[in-house]
Design a protein around this motif. Sequence first.
Motif, short mmCIF file in Angstrom:
data_model
loop_
_atom_site.label_atom_id
_atom_site.label_comp_id
_atom_site.label_asym_id
_atom_site.label_seq_id
_atom_site.Cartn_x
_atom_site.Cartn_y
_atom_site.Cartn_z
N THR A 175 -34.51 47.30 -31.27
CA THR A 175 -35.74 46.91 -31.94
C THR A 175 -35.46 46.42 -33.34
O THR A 175 -34.45 46.76 -33.96
N GLU A 176 -36.38 45.62 -33.83
CA GLU A 176 -36.24 45.05 -35.17
C GLU A 176 -36.54 46.11 -36.22
O GLU A 176 -37.53 46.84 -36.12
N GLN A 177 -35.69 46.22 -37.22
CA GLN A 177 -35.88 47.17 -38.32
C GLN A 177 -35.81 46.43 -39.65
O GLN A 177 -34.81 46.50 -40.36
N PRO A 178 -36.85 45.69 -40.01
CA PRO A 178 -36.79 44.92 -41.25
C PRO A 178 -36.73 45.85 -42.46
O PRO A 178 -37.47 46.84 -42.54
N ASN A 221 -43.10 39.70 -40.15
CA ASN A 221 -41.88 40.15 -39.48
C ASN A 221 -42.14 41.39 -38.63
O ASN A 221 -41.34 42.30 -38.56
N ARG A 222 -43.29 41.37 -37.95
CA ARG A 222 -43.70 42.48 -37.11
C ARG A 222 -43.78 42.05 -35.64
O ARG A 222 -44.51 42.60 -34.85
N HIS A 243 -45.61 47.35 -34.69
CA HIS A 243 -44.73 46.24 -34.39
C HIS A 243 -44.86 45.90 -32.91
O HIS A 243 -45.17 46.77 -32.08
N ASP A 250 -42.53 45.51 -30.92
CA ASP A 250 -41.56 46.33 -30.18
C ASP A 250 -42.18 47.64 -29.69
O ASP A 250 -41.69 48.23 -28.72
#
Length: 449
Positions: free
Chosen positions: A232-235, A242-243, A415, A417
């Motif tokens: 998963t994306e972890q900005p 960016n979600r 998010h 994700d």
Amino acid sequence: MDTPTLLTHFRTHDVPLELSRGGEPVWDDAELHRNARLSDPEGYALLALVPGALPWQRARVLLETLAASRDGLGEATRAPLTKVTRALMFGLPPAYAITALLALRRLRANHKHTTRAIVTFVLEHPDADALIEARRPALIDCFEHALGKATARACARLVTEEGGGDPARPVAGGDGDRQAGRDAGSAYLRRSLLRFTADPAAAIVRLRALYGPGTYGAPAPQEPPAPLDPVTEQPPIVTSTNRGDIAATLVHLYRGGPAAELRPALAGYVAQATRGLPRLAANVALVLDTSGSMRGYGDREWAVMSQAMALRLVLSEVCERLTVVETGGTAQAPAGSADLAGALLDALGTGPELVVIVTDGYENHLPGDLARVAATLPRAGVTTPVVLCQAAFTRGDDLTLRDPAPELPRRPFWHQDDFAALLPWVFAHVGEGAEWIRTTMLTRLEGGR
């Protein structure tokens, strides 16, 4: 099997599985796991694959599934159970899996599927060489429980002696007695051990290492070789865009971006997010909060609203029947306050099998009204399940003061994700959801998503 309760428990009950001084496994939720497995062995095991389940809960499922007899189960159930246990053994951090396998010895569980699973872990784990160096005593305990101490040690002697029953090792001089001994040893190994392995040659090499001298202080692998949850994306810094791709595209649309370019892109991202997911054969009503607080302001403008709309678009693709009730304006023009209680009653009036409320949690129209209505529904004979999905800006948002109906099952999301775990939890509250979860997790097992 109470699927919603299990999914919540798997996500929140982070208590280690331990072995007592006497060797007995210690887990405070053993009865919950056992009852679930007895109710639906396959469905119970598959729930461990739902994204977001905690490692210690997955270790419990591995233990419970391997400890139980499979007598009376058909091949249609046995095959998925075998695949789930393999996924858990290689998808858990090794220390968690080893604890579960050691517990099997304490429980004296020695079914054929238990033996096969332990042998697979010890000799075929992708990090087997490093694990054998670092956790040799524990792995020997597991291995000797699987085969029986005498059999395991006999196999070890065969592979460590010259020629040692290993068909890959030549016999010098063609000595007939030695050849006959090697043939007998090979037959014993095949009967006692190698029939449980997929790669006999590699298994023999690792068995020699398992009973070898080893290296003191060797580091043990910590990470699973085949993680169960998608990356998963972890900005490092959360922004409105960016979600996830769906929400980011919606933000650009709401801010006046070129619709001719953005709308086809949006459709593509929704299709990508729902590809391979089965349809939920249920009538679902969605109460969508479109009030001013959902729009937000400044750098966060449209962030929460876009994430809520992203969920709506995904639900519209996955649910066979979806009725949407907006309250507080429209998604494009949020205005005023949201009458969540009134919208809930309107949604129930459409005759759904499940109502999903999506809101940021701010009830600025008659605060407390939603809680009062939700509490009254059972007394009025309304049995339709109602769940609340709370849109947040980040994972770390404090939502304690934004719970408009504490009695309702609630789960936050921030998010795209999060949808992988959110959808199974939502659908678990409706009867048809069990089959949806089963189909989705079986697809994951086969590598479909």
